[in-house]
Design an enzyme around this catalytic site. Structure first.
Site, PDB file in Angstrom:
ATOM      1  N   ASP A 107      -8.555  10.368 -16.431  1.00 18.23           N
ATOM      2  CA  ASP A 107      -8.062   9.870 -17.719  1.00 18.23           C
ATOM      3  C   ASP A 107      -7.108   8.697 -17.557  1.00 18.23           C
ATOM      4  OD1 ASP A 107      -5.906  11.180 -16.607  1.00 18.23           O
ATOM      5  OD2 ASP A 107      -5.588  12.556 -18.293  1.00 18.23           O
TER       6      ASP A 107
ATOM      7  N   CYS B 224       3.643   3.011   8.959  1.00 14.33           N
ATOM      8  CA  CYS B 224       2.496   2.773   8.083  1.00 14.33           C
ATOM      9  C   CYS B 224       1.191   2.706   8.877  1.00 14.33           C
ATOM     10  CB  CYS B 224       2.692   1.483   7.291  1.00 14.33           C
ATOM     11  SG  CYS B 224       4.121   1.512   6.183  1.00 14.33           S
TER      12      CYS B 224
END
Length: 218
Positions: A139, A45
Protein backbone atom coordinates in the site's frame (compact mmCIF):
# COMPACT_ATOMS: atom_id res chain seq x y z
CA UNK A 1 10.60 15.99 6.91
CA UNK A 2 10.02 13.33 9.57
CA UNK A 3 8.89 9.94 8.27
CA UNK A 4 6.85 7.86 10.70
CA UNK A 5 5.28 4.42 10.66
CA UNK A 6 1.96 4.61 8.83
CA UNK A 7 3.03 7.51 6.63
CA UNK A 8 3.06 7.21 2.85
CA UNK A 9 6.57 6.34 1.72
CA UNK A 10 7.76 9.33 -0.34
CA UNK A 11 7.84 8.53 -4.04
CA UNK A 12 10.84 9.53 -6.14
CA UNK A 13 12.67 8.96 -9.40
CA UNK A 14 16.33 8.02 -9.27
CA UNK A 15 19.16 6.41 -11.16
CA UNK A 16 20.18 3.00 -9.87
CA UNK A 17 22.70 0.35 -10.83
CA UNK A 18 19.83 -1.36 -12.67
CA UNK A 19 18.53 1.73 -14.48
CA UNK A 20 16.19 4.59 -13.66
CA UNK A 21 13.20 3.82 -11.46
CA UNK A 22 10.15 5.45 -9.95
CA UNK A 23 10.01 4.01 -6.47
CA UNK A 24 6.29 3.29 -6.13
CA UNK A 25 6.10 1.78 -9.62
CA UNK A 26 9.18 -0.33 -8.85
CA UNK A 27 7.52 -1.70 -5.68
CA UNK A 28 4.34 -2.61 -7.56
CA UNK A 29 2.28 -5.12 -5.56
CA UNK A 30 5.27 -6.28 -3.50
CA UNK A 31 6.70 -5.33 -0.15
CA UNK A 32 10.00 -3.46 -0.18
CA UNK A 33 13.08 -2.85 1.94
CA UNK A 34 15.02 0.37 1.37
CA UNK A 35 18.29 0.45 3.30
CA UNK A 36 20.69 3.36 3.19
CA UNK A 37 24.42 4.01 3.50
CA UNK A 38 26.37 7.22 4.14
CA UNK A 39 29.12 6.59 1.57
CA UNK A 40 30.54 3.95 -0.76
CA UNK A 41 33.68 2.02 0.25
CA UNK A 42 32.88 2.08 3.97
CA UNK A 43 33.72 -1.05 5.99
CA UNK A 44 30.54 -1.82 7.95
CA UNK A 45 28.32 -1.12 4.94
CA UNK A 46 30.46 -3.41 2.78
CA UNK A 47 29.64 -6.34 5.07
CA UNK A 48 25.94 -5.43 5.08
CA UNK A 49 25.61 -5.25 1.31
CA UNK A 50 27.34 -8.61 0.93
CA UNK A 51 25.17 -10.32 3.52
CA UNK A 52 22.00 -8.86 2.05
CA UNK A 53 22.99 -10.33 -1.32
CA UNK A 54 23.57 -13.72 0.30
CA UNK A 55 20.12 -13.88 1.93
CA UNK A 56 18.15 -12.09 -0.81
CA UNK A 57 16.36 -15.36 -1.76
CA UNK A 58 14.68 -15.20 1.67
CA UNK A 59 13.29 -11.77 0.80
CA UNK A 60 12.23 -13.01 -2.64
CA UNK A 61 10.35 -15.90 -1.01
CA UNK A 62 8.35 -13.36 1.03
CA UNK A 63 7.55 -11.19 -2.02
CA UNK A 64 9.86 -8.44 -0.73
CA UNK A 65 11.97 -6.35 -3.11
CA UNK A 66 15.30 -5.02 -1.83
CA UNK A 67 16.96 -1.75 -2.80
CA UNK A 68 20.00 -0.01 -1.36
CA UNK A 69 21.01 3.64 -1.35
CA UNK A 70 24.32 5.41 -0.87
CA UNK A 71 25.42 9.03 -1.20
CA UNK A 72 27.51 8.41 -4.31
CA UNK A 73 27.12 7.88 -8.06
CA UNK A 74 26.28 4.67 -9.92
CA UNK A 75 29.87 4.58 -11.18
CA UNK A 76 31.13 4.49 -7.60
CA UNK A 77 28.51 1.86 -6.76
CA UNK A 78 29.79 -0.40 -9.53
CA UNK A 79 33.37 -0.17 -8.26
CA UNK A 80 32.19 -0.83 -4.71
CA UNK A 81 30.20 -3.87 -5.88
CA UNK A 82 33.43 -5.48 -7.08
CA UNK A 83 35.02 -4.92 -3.67
CA UNK A 84 31.94 -6.35 -1.97
CA UNK A 85 32.08 -9.51 -4.06
CA UNK A 86 35.82 -9.90 -3.47
CA UNK A 87 35.67 -9.44 0.30
CA UNK A 88 32.22 -10.83 1.17
CA UNK A 89 31.75 -13.50 -1.47
CA UNK A 90 28.54 -12.00 -2.84
CA UNK A 91 28.02 -8.98 -5.09
CA UNK A 92 24.83 -6.92 -4.74
CA UNK A 93 22.03 -8.68 -6.65
CA UNK A 94 19.57 -5.83 -6.15
CA UNK A 95 19.65 -2.20 -7.31
CA UNK A 96 21.63 0.51 -5.52
CA UNK A 97 20.26 4.05 -5.74
CA UNK A 98 22.70 6.80 -6.71
CA UNK A 99 21.83 9.59 -4.28
CA UNK A 100 24.71 11.94 -5.02
CA UNK A 101 22.18 14.80 -5.27
CA UNK A 102 20.89 13.95 -1.73
CA UNK A 103 17.31 13.93 -3.02
CA UNK A 104 16.16 10.63 -1.47
CA UNK A 105 18.10 11.13 1.76
CA UNK A 106 16.37 14.49 2.24
CA UNK A 107 12.93 13.14 1.25
CA UNK A 108 13.27 10.45 3.93
CA UNK A 109 14.53 12.83 6.60
CA UNK A 110 18.03 11.35 6.74
CA UNK A 111 19.78 14.60 5.79
CA UNK A 112 18.71 18.21 6.42
CA UNK A 113 16.73 19.87 3.65
CA UNK A 114 19.47 22.47 3.18
CA UNK A 115 22.15 19.86 2.37
CA UNK A 116 23.89 20.73 -0.89
CA UNK A 117 27.24 20.64 -2.66
CA UNK A 118 29.38 17.89 -4.16
CA UNK A 119 28.74 14.45 -2.69
CA UNK A 120 32.35 13.46 -3.36
CA UNK A 121 33.52 16.20 -1.03
CA UNK A 122 31.53 14.80 1.89
CA UNK A 123 32.88 12.25 4.34
CA UNK A 124 30.96 9.29 5.79
CA UNK A 125 30.72 11.26 9.04
CA UNK A 126 28.99 14.10 7.16
CA UNK A 127 26.31 11.59 6.13
CA UNK A 128 26.24 9.46 9.27
CA UNK A 129 22.46 9.85 9.66
CA UNK A 130 22.00 7.91 6.40
CA UNK A 131 21.90 4.49 8.12
CA UNK A 132 18.22 3.55 7.99
CA UNK A 133 16.06 0.58 7.10
CA UNK A 134 12.56 1.30 5.80
CA UNK A 135 10.06 -1.51 5.21
CA UNK A 136 7.27 -0.43 2.87
CA UNK A 137 4.06 -2.36 2.26
CA UNK A 138 2.22 -2.92 -1.03
CA UNK A 139 0.00 0.00 0.00
CA UNK A 140 3.17 2.17 -0.15
CA UNK A 141 2.97 2.97 3.56
CA UNK A 142 5.95 2.74 5.89
CA UNK A 143 5.65 -0.31 8.15
CA UNK A 144 9.02 -0.26 9.96
CA UNK A 145 11.90 2.16 10.52
CA UNK A 146 15.26 1.12 11.97
CA UNK A 147 18.13 3.58 12.48
CA UNK A 148 21.68 2.40 13.13
CA UNK A 149 24.93 4.15 14.00
CA UNK A 150 27.90 3.86 11.65
CA UNK A 151 29.82 1.59 14.00
CA UNK A 152 27.15 -1.13 14.35
CA UNK A 153 26.27 -3.49 11.52
CA UNK A 154 22.61 -4.13 10.88
CA UNK A 155 20.89 -7.45 11.63
CA UNK A 156 19.06 -8.41 8.45
CA UNK A 157 17.89 -11.68 9.98
CA UNK A 158 15.90 -9.48 12.37
CA UNK A 159 14.46 -7.57 9.40
CA UNK A 160 13.23 -10.88 7.97
CA UNK A 161 11.71 -11.80 11.34
CA UNK A 162 9.85 -8.50 11.50
CA UNK A 163 8.61 -8.88 7.93
CA UNK A 164 7.18 -12.28 8.84
CA UNK A 165 5.29 -10.59 11.67
CA UNK A 166 4.17 -7.65 9.52
CA UNK A 167 2.83 -9.92 6.80
CA UNK A 168 1.09 -12.23 9.28
CA UNK A 169 -0.55 -9.43 11.23
CA UNK A 170 -1.62 -7.66 8.03
CA UNK A 171 -3.70 -10.71 7.09
CA UNK A 172 -4.92 -11.94 10.49
CA UNK A 173 -6.23 -10.20 13.60
CA UNK A 174 -3.25 -11.16 15.74
CA UNK A 175 -0.12 -9.66 17.27
CA UNK A 176 3.25 -11.36 17.79
CA UNK A 177 4.95 -11.50 21.22
CA UNK A 178 8.56 -10.79 22.15
CA UNK A 179 11.16 -12.65 20.07
CA UNK A 180 8.40 -14.37 18.06
CA UNK A 181 9.45 -16.49 15.13
CA UNK A 182 7.53 -18.11 12.29
CA UNK A 183 5.37 -21.00 13.52
CA UNK A 184 5.20 -19.95 17.18
CA UNK A 185 2.05 -18.99 19.10
CA UNK A 186 0.63 -15.50 18.65
CA UNK A 187 -1.81 -13.29 20.55
CA UNK A 188 -5.29 -12.21 19.54
CA UNK A 189 -5.18 -8.49 18.69
CA UNK A 190 -6.49 -6.15 21.37
CA UNK A 191 -8.96 -4.66 18.89
CA UNK A 192 -10.84 -7.99 18.72
CA UNK A 193 -13.60 -8.55 21.29
CA UNK A 194 -14.02 -11.92 22.99
CA UNK A 195 -17.16 -12.58 20.96
CA UNK A 196 -15.33 -11.85 17.72
CA UNK A 197 -12.39 -13.94 18.89
CA UNK A 198 -14.66 -16.95 19.47
CA UNK A 199 -15.84 -16.72 15.86
CA UNK A 200 -12.31 -16.33 14.52
CA UNK A 201 -10.26 -18.58 16.76
CA UNK A 202 -12.60 -20.73 18.87
CA UNK A 203 -10.64 -21.35 22.08
CA UNK A 204 -7.55 -19.63 23.46
CA UNK A 205 -5.28 -19.65 26.49
CA UNK A 206 -5.56 -16.53 28.66
CA UNK A 207 -3.13 -16.12 31.58
CA UNK A 208 -4.74 -12.66 31.86
CA UNK A 209 -7.95 -11.43 30.18
CA UNK A 210 -5.91 -9.14 27.91
CA UNK A 211 -3.36 -11.84 26.96
CA UNK A 212 -5.13 -14.29 24.63
CA UNK A 213 -2.78 -16.84 23.12
CA UNK A 214 -3.57 -18.92 20.02
CA UNK A 215 -1.57 -20.96 17.50
CA UNK A 216 -0.26 -19.01 14.53
CA UNK A 217 -2.95 -18.85 11.82
CA UNK A 218 -2.08 -20.76 8.66
Amino acid sequence: MTIQIGHDAPDFEAETTEGRIRFHDWIGDSWAVLFSHPKDFTPVCTTELGYMAKIKPEFDRRNVKVIGLSIDSTGDHEGWARDIEETQGHAPNYPLIADDDFNVAKLYGMLPAETSGDAKGRTPADNQTVRNVFVVGPDKKVKLILVYPMTTGRNFDEVLRVIDSLQLTANHKVSTPVNWRQGEDVMIAGSVSDDQAKELFGEWDAPKPYIRIVPQPA
